[in-house]
Write a protein that holds these residues in place. Structure first.
Motif, PDB file in Angstrom:
ATOM      1  N   LYS A 308       0.818  -1.211   0.000  1.00  0.00           N
ATOM      2  CA  LYS A 308       0.000   0.000   0.000  1.00  0.00           C
ATOM      3  C   LYS A 308       0.852   1.261   0.000  1.00  0.00           C
ATOM      4  CE  LYS A 308      -3.893  -2.088   2.508  1.00  0.00           C
ATOM      5  NZ  LYS A 308      -4.647  -2.108   3.781  1.00  0.00           N
ATOM      6  N   GLN A 309       2.027   1.218   0.612  1.00  0.00           N
ATOM      7  CA  GLN A 309       2.859   2.404   0.742  1.00  0.00           C
ATOM      8  C   GLN A 309       4.268   2.103   0.256  1.00  0.00           C
ATOM      9  OE1 GLN A 309       1.662   5.566   1.985  1.00  0.00           O
ATOM     10  NE2 GLN A 309       3.475   5.989   0.792  1.00  0.00           N
ATOM     11  N   LEU A 310       4.600   2.585  -0.940  1.00  0.00           N
ATOM     12  CA  LEU A 310       5.888   2.287  -1.541  1.00  0.00           C
ATOM     13  C   LEU A 310       6.979   3.259  -1.111  1.00  0.00           C
ATOM     14  CD1 LEU A 310       4.731   1.425  -5.175  1.00  0.00           C
ATOM     15  CD2 LEU A 310       5.217  -0.145  -3.286  1.00  0.00           C
ATOM     16  N   HIS A 311       6.582   4.372  -0.484  1.00  0.00           N
ATOM     17  CA  HIS A 311       7.568   5.334   0.015  1.00  0.00           C
ATOM     18  C   HIS A 311       6.991   6.050   1.222  1.00  0.00           C
ATOM     19  CE1 HIS A 311       5.360   8.860  -1.552  1.00  0.00           C
ATOM     20  NE2 HIS A 311       5.113   8.116  -2.626  1.00  0.00           N
ATOM     21  N   ILE A 312       7.814   6.799   1.899  1.00  0.00           N
ATOM     22  CA  ILE A 312       7.377   7.482   3.101  1.00  0.00           C
ATOM     23  C   ILE A 312       6.237   8.454   2.777  1.00  0.00           C
ATOM     24  CG2 ILE A 312       9.096   9.332   2.881  1.00  0.00           C
ATOM     25  CD1 ILE A 312       9.314   9.262   5.971  1.00  0.00           C
ATOM     26  N   PRO A 313       5.155   8.444   3.558  1.00  0.00           N
ATOM     27  CA  PRO A 313       4.051   9.388   3.311  1.00  0.00           C
ATOM     28  C   PRO A 313       4.503  10.825   3.564  1.00  0.00           C
ATOM     29  CG  PRO A 313       3.370   7.583   4.762  1.00  0.00           C
ATOM     30  CD  PRO A 313       4.849   7.506   4.645  1.00  0.00           C
ATOM     31  N   LEU A 314       3.846  11.754   2.901  1.00  0.00           N
ATOM     32  CA  LEU A 314       4.226  13.157   3.023  1.00  0.00           C
ATOM     33  C   LEU A 314       4.177  13.632   4.464  1.00  0.00           C
ATOM     34  CD1 LEU A 314       4.926  15.965   1.998  1.00  0.00           C
ATOM     35  CD2 LEU A 314       2.511  16.286   1.400  1.00  0.00           C
ATOM     36  N   ASN A 315       3.104  13.290   5.203  1.00  0.00           N
ATOM     37  CA  ASN A 315       2.995  13.797   6.568  1.00  0.00           C
ATOM     38  C   ASN A 315       4.110  13.262   7.455  1.00  0.00           C
ATOM     39  OD1 ASN A 315       1.970  11.189   6.600  1.00  0.00           O
ATOM     40  ND2 ASN A 315       0.314  11.629   8.019  1.00  0.00           N
ATOM     41  N   ALA A 316       4.497  12.003   7.233  1.00  0.00           N
ATOM     42  CA  ALA A 316       5.595  11.431   8.014  1.00  0.00           C
ATOM     43  C   ALA A 316       6.917  12.110   7.654  1.00  0.00           C
ATOM     44  CB  ALA A 316       5.694   9.934   7.779  1.00  0.00           C
ATOM     45  N   ALA A 317       7.128  12.363   6.369  1.00  0.00           N
ATOM     46  CA  ALA A 317       8.357  13.027   5.933  1.00  0.00           C
ATOM     47  C   ALA A 317       8.445  14.438   6.508  1.00  0.00           C
ATOM     48  CB  ALA A 317       8.413  13.074   4.406  1.00  0.00           C
ATOM     49  N   GLN A 318       7.318  15.131   6.573  1.00  0.00           N
ATOM     50  CA  GLN A 318       7.318  16.484   7.139  1.00  0.00           C
ATOM     51  C   GLN A 318       7.631  16.470   8.627  1.00  0.00           C
ATOM     52  OE1 GLN A 318       3.401  17.577   5.694  1.00  0.00           O
ATOM     53  NE2 GLN A 318       4.267  18.812   4.027  1.00  0.00           N
ATOM     54  N   ARG A 319       7.131  15.462   9.344  1.00  0.00           N
ATOM     55  CA  ARG A 319       7.468  15.327  10.760  1.00  0.00           C
ATOM     56  C   ARG A 319       8.968  15.040  10.915  1.00  0.00           C
ATOM     57  NH1 ARG A 319       3.272  14.046  14.341  1.00  0.00           N
ATOM     58  NH2 ARG A 319       4.921  14.031  15.928  1.00  0.00           N
ATOM     59  N   THR A 320       9.498  14.254   9.995  1.00  0.00           N
ATOM     60  CA  THR A 320      10.926  13.935  10.048  1.00  0.00           C
ATOM     61  C   THR A 320      11.768  15.176   9.814  1.00  0.00           C
ATOM     62  OG1 THR A 320      10.482  11.695   9.285  1.00  0.00           O
ATOM     63  CG2 THR A 320      12.740  12.478   9.077  1.00  0.00           C
ATOM     64  N   ASP A 321      11.295  16.080   8.976  1.00  0.00           N
ATOM     65  CA  ASP A 321      11.989  17.357   8.773  1.00  0.00           C
ATOM     66  C   ASP A 321      12.283  18.026  10.116  1.00  0.00           C
ATOM     67  OD1 ASP A 321      12.124  17.203   6.061  1.00  0.00           O
ATOM     68  OD2 ASP A 321      10.652  18.777   5.652  1.00  0.00           O
ATOM     69  N   GLN A 322      11.294  18.003  11.007  1.00  0.00           N
ATOM     70  CA  GLN A 322      11.462  18.641  12.321  1.00  0.00           C
ATOM     71  C   GLN A 322      12.549  17.933  13.127  1.00  0.00           C
ATOM     72  OE1 GLN A 322       7.564  18.589  14.074  1.00  0.00           O
ATOM     73  NE2 GLN A 322       6.633  19.696  12.375  1.00  0.00           N
ATOM     74  N   LEU A 323      12.632  16.603  12.994  1.00  0.00           N
ATOM     75  CA  LEU A 323      13.675  15.864  13.697  1.00  0.00           C
ATOM     76  C   LEU A 323      15.053  16.219  13.173  1.00  0.00           C
ATOM     77  CD1 LEU A 323      12.102  12.279  13.822  1.00  0.00           C
ATOM     78  CD2 LEU A 323      12.317  13.875  15.724  1.00  0.00           C
ATOM     79  N   ILE A 324      15.172  16.341  11.851  1.00  0.00           N
ATOM     80  CA  ILE A 324      16.458  16.627  11.245  1.00  0.00           C
ATOM     81  C   ILE A 324      16.909  18.036  11.602  1.00  0.00           C
ATOM     82  CG2 ILE A 324      17.704  16.919   9.072  1.00  0.00           C
ATOM     83  CD1 ILE A 324      15.865  14.789   7.876  1.00  0.00           C
ATOM     84  N   ARG A 325      15.977  18.986  11.578  1.00  0.00           N
ATOM     85  CA  ARG A 325      16.337  20.362  11.899  1.00  0.00           C
ATOM     86  C   ARG A 325      16.780  20.487  13.343  1.00  0.00           C
ATOM     87  NH1 ARG A 325      10.973  21.963   9.328  1.00  0.00           N
ATOM     88  NH2 ARG A 325      11.435  22.162   7.114  1.00  0.00           N
ATOM     89  N   GLY A 326      16.132  19.723  14.233  1.00  0.00           N
ATOM     90  CA  GLY A 326      16.486  19.796  15.624  1.00  0.00           C
ATOM     91  C   GLY A 326      16.006  21.069  16.272  1.00  0.00           C
ATOM     92  N   ARG A 327      16.429  22.166  15.752  1.00  0.00           N
ATOM     93  CA  ARG A 327      15.982  23.471  16.221  1.00  0.00           C
ATOM     94  C   ARG A 327      16.295  24.463  15.114  1.00  0.00           C
ATOM     95  NH1 ARG A 327      21.121  22.952  18.397  1.00  0.00           N
ATOM     96  NH2 ARG A 327      22.441  24.778  18.161  1.00  0.00           N
ATOM     97  N   ALA A 328      15.786  25.680  15.226  1.00  0.00           N
ATOM     98  CA  ALA A 328      16.086  26.712  14.233  1.00  0.00           C
ATOM     99  C   ALA A 328      17.576  27.008  14.314  1.00  0.00           C
ATOM    100  CB  ALA A 328      15.268  27.964  14.513  1.00  0.00           C
ATOM    101  N   ARG A 329      18.262  26.890  13.195  1.00  0.00           N
ATOM    102  CA  ARG A 329      19.716  27.089  13.205  1.00  0.00           C
ATOM    103  C   ARG A 329      20.091  28.311  12.369  1.00  0.00           C
ATOM    104  NH1 ARG A 329      21.813  22.508  15.437  1.00  0.00           N
ATOM    105  NH2 ARG A 329      20.554  20.630  15.287  1.00  0.00           N
TER     106      ARG A 329
END
Length: 329
Positions: A308-329
């Motif tokens: 059903k899901q061949l790649h990461i869903p958009l909403n999950a990827a957007q949440r991951t963006d926040q993890l990668i950023r960590g904080r405003a740099r």
């Protein structure tokens, strides 16, 4: 989100703070009045006892360890995935200066045996979606050919699309359906094939620094990069071929962090390196046993999820963006 540490009165020995880069390990400590999400998570990990302001490095020294496991630098590289720009990565010069300082300080101010992991190829994580997957999916949804979609989106085989790019693809598909103009994905939404090569070269430069500095202090190097690169072709566990693809069994739902099974593999790499270099005889963790109860590995994944899901869903990827950023740099 988190409710905090299980026991706020216990001294943590895992000092890793989510979102921290190499410079943060050295310089970023808890604050009595946290004002950002990164302040909060730093306080949760390092803020013991109340009022402690030690950074990860300072706390590692203060605890007087006999052995230190050091695995830092992935966030210095992952930022390229989220931004779509290799230029956002920590410069090699800055990384070299900080890592040299870290190793020399730990060597001079502790008597700990240093076990140090290097940095995996961050373009392998399923947070990034291959352009071929995006093109095929968009062609199916739009009824256009893959050649037409490739031209419309401005991406081709070898490119990778991040959360920003996935959102732009959705907008273009909506515009196509409404007979409105479309716009190719911008630089922030794509790591082109050429940029992937740049990211890999930068990671290799980091790892050259790590190898040299670990050798300089007589530490043990753990080649995590080679491990994850070898997993590109998959690994058979309990009769199931686990891969680095989304829902492939080795990476979790955020497309960045490993599953329980995925974490066992580098853990065993650390164990094997210690056994080899230090003459230890520590048994490996049983991968098959962990995988058997891992909800995100192999047949334990909800039936049909992989199709059903061949790649990461958009909403999950957007949440991951926040993890990668960590904080405003």
């Amino acid at each position: 989100s988190t409710s905090g540490r299980d026991n706020p009165n216990a001294q943590p020995t895992d000092l890793a703070v989510p979102g921290h880069k190499l410079t943060d390990l050295i310089n970023y400590g808890p604050t009595l009045v946290p004002t950002t999400d990164e302040d909060l998570i730093t306080d949760l990990v390092l803020g013991f006892p109340l009022g402690n302001t030690n950074t990860q490095l300072q706390e590692a020294i203060a605890l007087k360890p006999t052995t230190l496991f050091v695995w830092i630098g992935s966030n210095d590289a992952l930022v390229a995935d989220e931004s779509g720009m290799p230029s956002s990565m920590t410069s090699t010069a800055s990384f070299s200066a900080d890592f040299t300082s870290l190793m020399s300080t730990l060597h001079a101010q502790t008597t700990a045996t240093l076990i140090v992991g290097n940095i995996p190829d961050v373009t392998l994580v399923p947070y990034l979606t291959p352009a071929t997957t995006v093109i095929a999916e968009a062609a199916t949804q739009s009824g256009l050919s893959t050649t037409q979609i490739s031209a419309i989106l401005g991406i081709t085989d070898g490119d990778y699309v991040n959360a920003t790019g996935l959102a732009e693809v959705q907008t273009d598909l909506q515009n196509l359906a409404a007979s409105k103009p479309t716009t190719p994905l911008d630089d922030a939404g794509v790591l082109t094939a050429a940029e992937v090569t740049q990211v890999q070269a930068q990671v290799n430069a980091y790892n050259s620094v790590i190898a040299a500095q670990v050798a300089a202090v007589g530490g043990t190097l753990v080649d995590v990069n080679a491990l994850f690169t070898s997993l590109k072709t998959g690994i058979t566990i309990n009769g199931y071929t686990a891969t680095t693809n989304f829902l492939g069994g080795l990476f979790s739902l955020d497309g960045i962090h490993p599953t329980n099974t995925g974490y066992v593999l580098p853990a065993n790499k650390f164990i094997d390196a210690m056994n080899s270099s230090l003459g230890n005889s520590i048994p490996d963790v049983d991968v098959a046993t962990v995988a058997a109860s891992d909800p995100l590995c192999g047949p334990n994944i909800q039936p049909g999820a992989g199709t059903k899901q061949l790649h990461i869903p958009l909403n999950a990827a957007q949440r991951t963006d926040q993890l990668i950023r960590g904080r405003a740099r």
